[in-house]
Design an enzyme around this catalytic site. Structure first.
Site, mmCIF file in Angstrom:
data_model
loop_
_atom_site.group_PDB
_atom_site.id
_atom_site.type_symbol
_atom_site.label_atom_id
_atom_site.label_comp_id
_atom_site.label_asym_id
_atom_site.label_seq_id
_atom_site.Cartn_x
_atom_site.Cartn_y
_atom_site.Cartn_z
ATOM 1 N N GLN A 170 -12.446 3.558 -8.881
ATOM 2 C CA GLN A 170 -13.403 4.152 -7.948
ATOM 3 C C GLN A 170 -14.720 4.532 -8.608
ATOM 4 O OE1 GLN A 170 -13.139 4.254 -4.724
ATOM 5 N NE2 GLN A 170 -11.065 3.425 -4.740
ATOM 6 N N HIS A 225 -3.828 7.627 -7.533
ATOM 7 C CA HIS A 225 -3.478 6.491 -6.671
ATOM 8 C C HIS A 225 -2.077 6.023 -7.087
ATOM 9 C CE1 HIS A 225 -3.703 2.268 -5.311
ATOM 10 N NE2 HIS A 225 -4.704 2.617 -4.535
ATOM 11 N N ASP A 265 -8.458 5.562 -15.113
ATOM 12 C CA ASP A 265 -8.430 4.648 -13.980
ATOM 13 C C ASP A 265 -9.828 4.690 -13.368
ATOM 14 O OD1 ASP A 265 -8.346 3.533 -11.480
ATOM 15 O OD2 ASP A 265 -6.588 4.650 -10.791
ATOM 16 N N CYS A 312 -2.926 5.020 -0.296
ATOM 17 C CA CYS A 312 -2.084 4.801 -1.475
ATOM 18 C C CYS A 312 -2.040 6.041 -2.359
ATOM 19 C CB CYS A 312 -2.546 3.590 -2.282
ATOM 20 S SG CYS A 312 -2.408 2.057 -1.383
ATOM 21 N N LYS A 369 -14.157 -3.992 -6.124
ATOM 22 C CA LYS A 369 -14.837 -2.788 -5.653
ATOM 23 C C LYS A 369 -16.253 -2.703 -6.225
ATOM 24 C CE LYS A 369 -10.543 -0.115 -5.648
ATOM 25 N NZ LYS A 369 -9.919 -0.172 -4.345
#
Lengths: 407, 150
Positions: free
Chosen positions: A204, A124, A201, A365, A227
């Protein structure tokens, strides 16, 4: 195994009763942001009605109450990702700020001209740009490990790129544009052989699977509350305590200090050293409520249920002529990115919206990912705990109808 | 099934999306400008052949959504034979029509372009329709760098 309580869950999310363009909402943009259950919405309201004051400040009752709840949320997050101590849980605005914190604090202190930072080709923008900025500031070199046409990291190539000059590895646990779940344990083991820290990261991954930072042995783990069925404006950076101790502060201000004179400042201990200024108090507490909610369902059960949804969606999508799935990794989370022959994703997005279906259309993104697959954009359906197979049927019918209309 | 969208996706738009007009390169173009919409990644290149201040020929290359493809296709048709001043005036009217600032836009003045009036109800799609015209505006002002809708 007990049945996944889908009916109860759907009742917990009031926005699912909304009508969009006179149709029942089918919300499939969860990778961008998920909806909020009543417990989270009510928690925010309750904090402001009954418990609100600034934290870590006053001796008055409300400040103590607010601080207790705020620190309680930190403990819930610690347990949720199995960190060793609350000192390892830094509240931030979200994943983006968490990554920038590591880049500007750890990065600036430890990375010099000619050093290398290693990321992957599926990142991302928020896991690309902070490293480009750091590279500009320090003269370091950003290395990008390749992916294959299924959207999987080419692990051999990645391992080969871990060299004597590599100082930090930062990689998505799960890709937002492709759904790919990366072999992060193998990467972390290879990196640690050379004493290189790894940032994951987790924006997600965290809503879709159990995350255990001790088991992963990652050095940093970044994620967002919004999220994870929690509020926007709150996120987390997990870091191993020894690493965080060694790092200089990120921003200066109140709360991050122990003693200030005009000559010098003594910094506060962890985690406050990295939390300058008044934090997003109610949002942090409500993130704790979201975690309580997910713990009741169980992240293991969530992963199983969503895998069923993804399998079903993939199976149905493959029946549609002219539909190409972008991202077919063997290890994949609940994201279905696709393109249609001769129909632009923006037209897909608008057409599905008119049927009450919310999908993302765009580059997500992740412009380099779009370039790799030679598409300007994709349409993306991303699933959450409240989605159903019946909603996937509505999506697939919608796609078939719009193909017909475009002829 | 898509009754709500009839104002946005009119048949003329589907037609121009399937068979874009003036979809070619003008080899000896006097003006050549790239347009880019970073929101969706749409790119187009606009070519103009001028005769004094009259647009003698207009064409484009690139790919985009149905709205943006139809918009640039219709634009290249309508600006041919117009003076720079006339084209600029048309851009102004078109902009007002698509952004909905002036309810009293004279749809007759824009001719066929009126089929794009529906985007005003879809703020997320306005830039799809206006990319072509911002690119034309840059070409008429002889700006060399690529234009962006942002």
């Amino acid at each position: 195994m007990t049945q996944f309580p889908i009916d109860k869950i759907r009742n917990d999310f009031p926005i699912l009763n909304e009508k969009i363009r006179n149709k029942p909402l089918v919300y499939l943009d969860n990778a961008a942001s998920s909806q909020k259950p009543n417990v989270v919405i009510d928690c925010i309201s309750h904090v402001y009605r009954h418990d609100y004051a600034n934290v870590h400040r006053g001796v008055h009752t409300l400040s103590v109450r607010s601080t207790d709840k705020f620190e309680g949320a930190r403990e819930k997050i610690k347990d949720f990702i199995n960190a060793e101590s609350g000192k390892e849980i830094i509240f931030t605005k979200g994943t983006t700020e968490s990554i920038n914190l590591v880049a500007q604090s750890y990065g600036k202190a430890n990375i010099k001209a000619g050093d290398e930072i290693l990321i992957s080709a599926m990142e991302h923008h928020s896991n690309i740009v902070p490293w480009q900025m750091l590279s500009e500031q320090t003269g370091a070199i950003l290395k990008v490990a390749p992916i294959n046409l299924r959207g999987e990291l080419i692990l051999d190539e990645f391992i080969k790129l871990i060299g004597d000059k590599t100082r930090l590895i930062s990689i998505a646990h799960m890709s937002n544009a492709l759904g790919t779940i990366n072999p992060v344990k193998q990467i972390i083991a290879a990196a640690h052989d050379k004493n290189i820290p790894v940032l994951l990261d987790g924006a997600q991954a965290i809503p879709h699977m159990p995350v255990d930072v001790l088991d992963l042995d990652c050095d940093f783990y970044a994620f967002s509350g919004h999220k994870l069925y929690g509020p926007s404006g709150i996120g987390v950076l997990y870091g191993k305590q020894a690493l965080l101790e060694s790092m200089p502060p990120y921003q200066g201000g109140g709360d991050m200090i122990r003693k200030v004179t005009f000559e010098e400042t003594e910094y506060n201990t962890l985690p406050y050293k990295f939390e300058a200024g008044t934090p997003s108090i109610a949002d942090a507490i409500a993130l704790g409520a979201a975690i309580d909610y997910l713990n009741e369902i169980g992240m293991g059960a969530v992963a199983v249920y969503e895998a069923e949804l993804l399998d079903y969606a993939t199976e149905q999508a493959k029946k549609i002529k002219g539909l190409r799935i972008i991202g077919e990794a063997a290890e994949k989370g609940a994201i279905l990115s696709f393109v249609l022959d001769k129909i632009h994703p923006h037209d897909i997005g608008t057409m599905l919206d008119s049927l009450g279906i919310a999908v993302r259309a765009g580059h997500h993104c992740a412009m380099p990912v779009m370039d790799f697959f030679e598409v300007p954009a994709t349409a993306r359906a991303s699933f959450a705990i409240y989605n159903t197979k019946q909603e996937i049927d509505v999506l697939m019918n919608g796609i078939e109808s719009l193909i017909e209309v475009f002829g | 099934m898509f009754d709500d969208l009839r104002d946005l996706y009119q048949e003329v738009i589907f037609d121009h999306n399937r068979n874009p007009r003036n979809f070619r390169i003008i080899e000896n173009a006097d003006r050549k400008v790239d347009g880019f919409n970073p929101l969706c990644g749409d790119r187009l290149t606009l070519y103009l052949k001028m005769n004094g201040d009259v647009i003698e020929d207009a064409s484009f290359q690139g790919s985009g959504c149905a709205i943006s493809t139809a918009s640039v296709s219709l634009m290249t048709e309508i600006v041919k034979g117009k003076t720079e001043a006339e084209a600029e005036a048309l851009f102004k009217t078109f902009h007002e029509m698509t952004t909905g600032k002036d309810e009293q836009v004279n749809l007759e003045a824009v001719g066929k372009l009126a089929v794009l009036a529906g985007v005003r109800e879809y703020p997320a799609r306005v830039k799809c329709a206006t990319l072509a015209w911002h690119t034309l505006d840059a070409a008429l002002k002889n700006e060399k760098q690529a234009v962006s809708t942002e």
